[in-house]
Write an enzyme that holds these catalytic residues in place. Sequence first.
Site, PDB file in Angstrom:
ATOM      1  N   GLY A  19       0.780  -1.231   0.000  1.00 56.84           N
ATOM      2  CA  GLY A  19       0.000   0.000   0.000  1.00 56.84           C
ATOM      3  C   GLY A  19       0.812   1.280   0.000  1.00 56.84           C
ATOM      4  O   GLY A  19       0.251   2.367  -0.120  1.00 56.84           O
ATOM      5  N   ASP A  21       3.111   4.386  -1.100  1.00 57.11           N
ATOM      6  CA  ASP A  21       3.379   5.154  -2.310  1.00 57.11           C
ATOM      7  C   ASP A  21       4.224   6.367  -1.944  1.00 57.11           C
ATOM      8  O   ASP A  21       4.665   6.505  -0.796  1.00 57.11           O
ATOM      9  CB  ASP A  21       2.088   5.541  -3.045  1.00 57.11           C
ATOM     10  N   LYS A 212       0.962  -1.981 -12.641  1.00 54.55           N
ATOM     11  CA  LYS A 212       1.264  -0.592 -12.293  1.00 54.55           C
ATOM     12  C   LYS A 212       2.384  -0.510 -11.252  1.00 54.55           C
ATOM     13  O   LYS A 212       2.421  -1.284 -10.303  1.00 54.55           O
ATOM     14  CB  LYS A 212       0.010   0.103 -11.767  1.00 54.55           C
ATOM     15  N   LYS A 214       4.556   2.118  -8.588  1.00 53.32           N
ATOM     16  CA  LYS A 214       4.577   3.386  -7.872  1.00 53.32           C
ATOM     17  C   LYS A 214       5.910   4.101  -8.121  1.00 53.32           C
ATOM     18  O   LYS A 214       6.986   3.509  -7.955  1.00 53.32           O
ATOM     19  CB  LYS A 214       4.401   3.157  -6.371  1.00 53.32           C
ATOM     20  N   ASP A 243       2.522   5.468 -11.396  1.00 55.98           N
ATOM     21  CA  ASP A 243       1.678   6.264 -10.501  1.00 55.98           C
ATOM     22  C   ASP A 243       2.556   7.077  -9.557  1.00 55.98           C
ATOM     23  O   ASP A 243       3.239   6.520  -8.688  1.00 55.98           O
ATOM     24  CB  ASP A 243       0.767   5.329  -9.710  1.00 55.98           C
ATOM     25  N   ASN A 245       1.394   9.519  -7.481  1.00 56.66           N
ATOM     26  CA  ASN A 245       0.659   9.929  -6.277  1.00 56.66           C
ATOM     27  C   ASN A 245       0.917  11.380  -5.873  1.00 56.66           C
ATOM     28  O   ASN A 245       1.170  11.688  -4.710  1.00 56.66           O
ATOM     29  CB  ASN A 245       0.970   8.990  -5.120  1.00 56.66           C
ATOM     30  N   GLU A 269       0.074   8.407 -13.819  1.00 55.54           N
ATOM     31  CA  GLU A 269      -1.075   8.676 -12.958  1.00 55.54           C
ATOM     32  C   GLU A 269      -0.735   9.693 -11.874  1.00 55.54           C
ATOM     33  O   GLU A 269       0.348   9.644 -11.282  1.00 55.54           O
ATOM     34  CB  GLU A 269      -1.492   7.349 -12.322  1.00 55.54           C
ATOM     35  N   GLU A 296      -8.148   9.643  -8.506  1.00 58.92           N
ATOM     36  CA  GLU A 296      -8.131   9.061  -7.168  1.00 58.92           C
ATOM     37  C   GLU A 296      -8.419  10.103  -6.093  1.00 58.92           C
ATOM     38  O   GLU A 296      -9.124   9.836  -5.123  1.00 58.92           O
ATOM     39  CB  GLU A 296      -6.778   8.408  -6.910  1.00 58.92           C
ATOM     40  N   ASP A 319     -13.613   7.139  -8.194  1.00 60.97           N
ATOM     41  CA  ASP A 319     -13.723   6.094  -7.178  1.00 60.97           C
ATOM     42  C   ASP A 319     -14.998   6.319  -6.381  1.00 60.97           C
ATOM     43  O   ASP A 319     -15.173   7.364  -5.752  1.00 60.97           O
ATOM     44  CB  ASP A 319     -12.490   6.157  -6.267  1.00 60.97           C
ATOM     45  N   HIS A 346     -10.258   3.938  -9.668  1.00 63.69           N
ATOM     46  CA  HIS A 346      -9.381   3.632  -8.544  1.00 63.69           C
ATOM     47  C   HIS A 346     -10.207   2.791  -7.575  1.00 63.69           C
ATOM     48  O   HIS A 346     -11.382   3.053  -7.366  1.00 63.69           O
ATOM     49  CB  HIS A 346      -8.924   4.929  -7.869  1.00 63.69           C
TER      50      HIS A 346
END
Length: 410
Positions: A19, A21, A212, A214, A243, A245, A269, A296, A319, A346
């Site tokens: 999880g 990022d 994907k 990060k 991604d 973030n 992303e 997201e 989302d 997302h």
Amino acid sequence: MITKVKISDIRYPLEGNAGSDAIHRDPIYSYAVTQLRDDSGITGTGFAFTLGEGNNLVCKAAEYYAQSLVGKDIEVTMANFGGLFKKLSNDQQFRWLGPHKGVVHLALASVTNACYDLWAKKRGVPLWKLLIDLAPEQIVNTLDLSYLEEELTHSQAIEMLTGQQSTKANRSQILDKGYPGYDTSIGWFNYSDELVRENCKKALAEGFTAMKLKVGSIDPERDIRRAHIVREVAGDDVKVMLDANQQWNLPQAIDICTKLKNMNPYWVEEPTHPDDVNAHAKLAQAIAPVKLALGEHVPNKIIFKNYLQSGSSSFMQVDAVRVGGVSEFITISLLCKKYGVPVVPHVGDMGQLHQHLVLFNHIAVGHEALFLEHIPHLQKHFLNPAQIINGVYKTPQEAGSSCDLIILKD
């Protein structure tokens, strides 16, 4: 009628850097859960997603919204849910805390999603079937189209859905084939290069044709190196998404995305701040043909409208546990269809709710069945976990939206 409301603060710590990022280094995947029980004993479950701290605040706001539903019949409520959504989202005091964003909007998502789940369970069908079987007028009656009138009116929304009716049967074949997924867990930010490499091999063996990574490291060379590892293992035919973030400012994003072009990312992303529509428009122009994906952290239909108007995003990642729930998700989906932009959600819900919504998007709205993000880390906590076989989501058959958590089972 709805006789009882229960709100629960549920948190699941993750293991092994899962999880992580560039911004969220140690998330605790958490749900603010709304349960609506009716006089027949059926319970509708909905939730919003957070990363831990503040989940209790979302729960408190959800309690405020949910209490207004006590004594209401779910069929009557959903017949004009768009009106109720508008009323709740514009509550004269809670609106000051938004409007239509943050804690109060997440809370509304939790309550809204519980309504849709209860509605589907009351009819004894999966949510995807409930939605695709509704007439266009019935769907649009569940939506709040205010502030969108220059782009999408009530009658235009009905016309859009009506125009897809004659070809729905052809697109319904996906119910048998299943909806394609992509693996977003191969390259969490804190994973080592070696683990990223092994996870890529594992994803390929499991049948995924898209994955994907990060990015957003302090040292951009780390991102470039890891992106090339994924491309090397995956090969040229696999779609590889990156991604960031929201980690980069605009000059950094232009520089790093330009350097990443030669590994051929399918999209980049959330490259910069999610509220900065102009920056994304400038970035999209500067790094073309590399495409951008975002959504997201876009909180509502208005900001999505602005992004669509800017032409900056090639993929929208709305989302339903981030915006105001299923109702606003469908509203945004219709806007995206008008602009010809694919919706690739997302999955703060881990794909449980969204596996229903992408089927509706494809069959009833006419969106391309591109793929749906897959994150497996909370799968064991759901009563009816999403099934992904050979990289494909299998169509759920149980009544409701697949959001019931084992810990809250009656």
